[in-house]
Scaffold this motif. Structure first.
Motif, PDB file in Angstrom:
ATOM      1  N   HIS A   1     -27.859  36.583   4.549  1.00  0.00           N
ATOM      2  CA  HIS A   1     -26.302  36.896   4.538  1.00  0.00           C
ATOM      3  C   HIS A   1     -25.855  36.731   2.849  1.00  0.00           C
ATOM      4  O   HIS A   1     -26.312  35.834   2.406  1.00  0.00           O
ATOM      5  N   SER A   2     -24.980  37.473   2.444  1.00  0.00           N
ATOM      6  CA  SER A   2     -24.445  37.467   1.140  1.00  0.00           C
ATOM      7  C   SER A   2     -23.432  36.362   0.867  1.00  0.00           C
ATOM      8  O   SER A   2     -22.676  36.249   1.602  1.00  0.00           O
ATOM      9  N   TRP A   3     -23.555  35.610  -0.309  1.00  0.00           N
ATOM     10  CA  TRP A   3     -22.885  34.686  -0.580  1.00  0.00           C
ATOM     11  C   TRP A   3     -21.206  35.203  -0.665  1.00  0.00           C
ATOM     12  O   TRP A   3     -20.382  34.708  -0.155  1.00  0.00           O
ATOM     13  N   GLN A   4     -21.213  36.370  -1.508  1.00  0.00           N
ATOM     14  CA  GLN A   4     -19.965  36.793  -1.838  1.00  0.00           C
ATOM     15  C   GLN A   4     -19.162  37.483  -0.516  1.00  0.00           C
ATOM     16  O   GLN A   4     -17.943  37.261  -0.665  1.00  0.00           O
ATOM     17  N   HIS A   5     -20.046  38.061   0.055  1.00  0.00           N
ATOM     18  CA  HIS A   5     -19.212  38.834   1.283  1.00  0.00           C
ATOM     19  C   HIS A   5     -19.080  37.845   2.429  1.00  0.00           C
ATOM     20  O   HIS A   5     -18.365  38.278   3.487  1.00  0.00           O
ATOM     21  N   CYS A   6     -19.906  37.005   2.598  1.00  0.00           N
ATOM     22  CA  CYS A   6     -19.842  36.120   3.968  1.00  0.00           C
ATOM     23  C   CYS A   6     -19.570  34.680   3.619  1.00  0.00           C
ATOM     24  O   CYS A   6     -18.431  34.056   4.004  1.00  0.00           O
ATOM     25  N   TRP A   7     -20.580  34.093   2.989  1.00  0.00           N
ATOM     26  CA  TRP A   7     -20.560  32.567   2.985  1.00  0.00           C
ATOM     27  C   TRP A   7     -19.358  32.184   1.972  1.00  0.00           C
ATOM     28  O   TRP A   7     -18.660  31.145   2.515  1.00  0.00           O
ATOM     29  N   LEU A   8     -18.966  32.800   1.064  1.00  0.00           N
ATOM     30  CA  LEU A   8     -17.795  32.290   0.346  1.00  0.00           C
ATOM     31  C   LEU A   8     -16.656  32.395   1.092  1.00  0.00           C
ATOM     32  O   LEU A   8     -15.772  31.286   1.115  1.00  0.00           O
ATOM     33  N   TRP A   9     -16.301  33.462   1.894  1.00  0.00           N
ATOM     34  CA  TRP A   9     -15.326  33.349   2.835  1.00  0.00           C
ATOM     35  C   TRP A   9     -15.283  32.375   3.689  1.00  0.00           C
ATOM     36  O   TRP A   9     -14.236  31.882   4.284  1.00  0.00           O
ATOM     37  N   LEU A  10     -16.315  32.048   4.511  1.00  0.00           N
ATOM     38  CA  LEU A  10     -16.604  31.232   5.478  1.00  0.00           C
ATOM     39  C   LEU A  10     -16.181  29.888   4.862  1.00  0.00           C
ATOM     40  O   LEU A  10     -15.745  28.961   5.534  1.00  0.00           O
ATOM     41  N   ARG A  11     -16.785  29.649   3.663  1.00  0.00           N
ATOM     42  CA  ARG A  11     -16.531  28.291   3.094  1.00  0.00           C
ATOM     43  C   ARG A  11     -15.008  27.932   2.880  1.00  0.00           C
ATOM     44  O   ARG A  11     -14.684  26.919   2.924  1.00  0.00           O
ATOM     45  N   ALA A  12     -14.409  28.895   2.427  1.00  0.00           N
ATOM     46  CA  ALA A  12     -12.946  28.911   2.109  1.00  0.00           C
ATOM     47  C   ALA A  12     -11.929  28.758   3.283  1.00  0.00           C
ATOM     48  O   ALA A  12     -10.885  28.696   3.056  1.00  0.00           O
ATOM     49  N   TRP A  13     -12.428  28.818   4.505  1.00  0.00           N
ATOM     50  CA  TRP A  13     -11.565  28.779   5.697  1.00  0.00           C
ATOM     51  C   TRP A  13     -10.957  27.648   5.951  1.00  0.00           C
ATOM     52  O   TRP A  13     -11.514  26.615   5.918  1.00  0.00           O
ATOM     53  N   ASP A  14      -9.670  27.863   6.082  1.00  0.00           N
ATOM     54  CA  ASP A  14      -8.757  26.873   6.507  1.00  0.00           C
ATOM     55  C   ASP A  14      -7.428  27.393   7.313  1.00  0.00           C
ATOM     56  O   ASP A  14      -7.516  28.689   7.598  1.00  0.00           O
ATOM     57  N   ASP A  15      -6.820  26.424   7.835  1.00  0.00           N
ATOM     58  CA  ASP A  15      -5.674  27.093   8.808  1.00  0.00           C
ATOM     59  C   ASP A  15      -4.793  28.127   7.953  1.00  0.00           C
ATOM     60  O   ASP A  15      -4.461  28.839   8.811  1.00  0.00           O
ATOM     61  N   LYS A  16      -4.866  27.935   6.797  1.00  0.00           N
ATOM     62  CA  LYS A  16      -3.880  29.026   5.988  1.00  0.00           C
ATOM     63  C   LYS A  16      -4.784  30.312   5.096  1.00  0.00           C
ATOM     64  O   LYS A  16      -4.188  30.644   4.432  1.00  0.00           O
ATOM     65  N   MET A  17      -6.090  30.255   5.552  1.00  0.00           N
ATOM     66  CA  MET A  17      -6.756  31.214   4.969  1.00  0.00           C
ATOM     67  C   MET A  17      -7.139  30.921   3.530  1.00  0.00           C
ATOM     68  O   MET A  17      -7.225  31.855   2.942  1.00  0.00           O
ATOM     69  N   ARG A  18      -7.018  29.838   2.934  1.00  0.00           N
ATOM     70  CA  ARG A  18      -7.032  29.634   1.622  1.00  0.00           C
ATOM     71  C   ARG A  18      -8.079  28.558   1.444  1.00  0.00           C
ATOM     72  O   ARG A  18      -8.328  27.829   2.188  1.00  0.00           O
TER      73      ARG A  18
END
Length: 183
Positions: A118-135
């Motif tokens: 899975h791509s860092w840019q399209h998957c992992w970065l987004w999942l890593r940045a997840w919090d209640d406010k999506m930031r």
């Protein structure tokens, strides 16, 4: 406007991918340039004449052009997902992190940061940045860590909680994804 530009040209007998596809369909003729201009005039495509040669340019479909193509082919546009919903490839990536457990996933491929296919840019970065406010925050669903002098990526406690709480939702949304029942 989203989407990538496609190059249209023939140089020394070599055609760009777009021109080759049109040649294969037998629709390249002396009027092809006029056809492109007519499509641009009707705002169905966008053309960037970035070269001095008139039959060498970049083009892409506009939003209207994509809508016309979908209507002509009878294809429905994809439904928008509700806010804070993972896309299928993001859910697959989270499932891979869940299955890897405490061992995590090792980086693989030629691009740094691609874990488990899975791509860092399209998957992992987004999942890593997840919090209640999506930031970006500390409560991401995944995180990178070092083990045996190598970088791994693993699911966080927040990610485990998310997986348990949302497993049924994503099972119904993406039945083709083989996600094990949470413990």
């Amino acid at each position: 406007m989203s989407g990538a530009f496609l190059e249209y040209l023939e140089l020394f007998g070599n055609s760009s991918q777009l021109r080759q596809k049109l040649k294969t369909a037998k629709v390249v003729d002396p009027g092809t340039g006029s056809t492109f201009k007519a499509l641009a005039t009707r705002q169905l495509i966008e053309i960037d004449y970035c070269y001095q040669v008139s039959d060498w340019f970049n083009c892409k479909l506009t939003r209207l052009g994509r809508a016309v193509v979908r209507a002509g082919l009878g294809v429905q546009s994809p439904k928008k997902l509700p806010p804070r919903t993972l896309r299928d490839y993001q859910w697959k990536a989270l499932v891979a992190a869940w299955q890897a457990g405490d061992e995590g996933l090792r980086a693989e491929g030629q691009r740094s940061g691609d874990y488990g296919g899975h791509s860092w840019q399209h998957c992992w970065l987004w999942l890593r940045a997840w919090d209640d406010k999506m930031r970006y925050g500390r409560s991401g669903l995944v995180r990178e860590f070092h083990k045996d002098l190598k970088v791994h990526l693993g699911i966080t406690e927040e990610g485990r909680k998310f997986y348990r709480e949302n497993w049924q939702k994503y099972r119904e949304l993406y039945p083709e994804v083989e996600a094990p029942l949470p413990d």
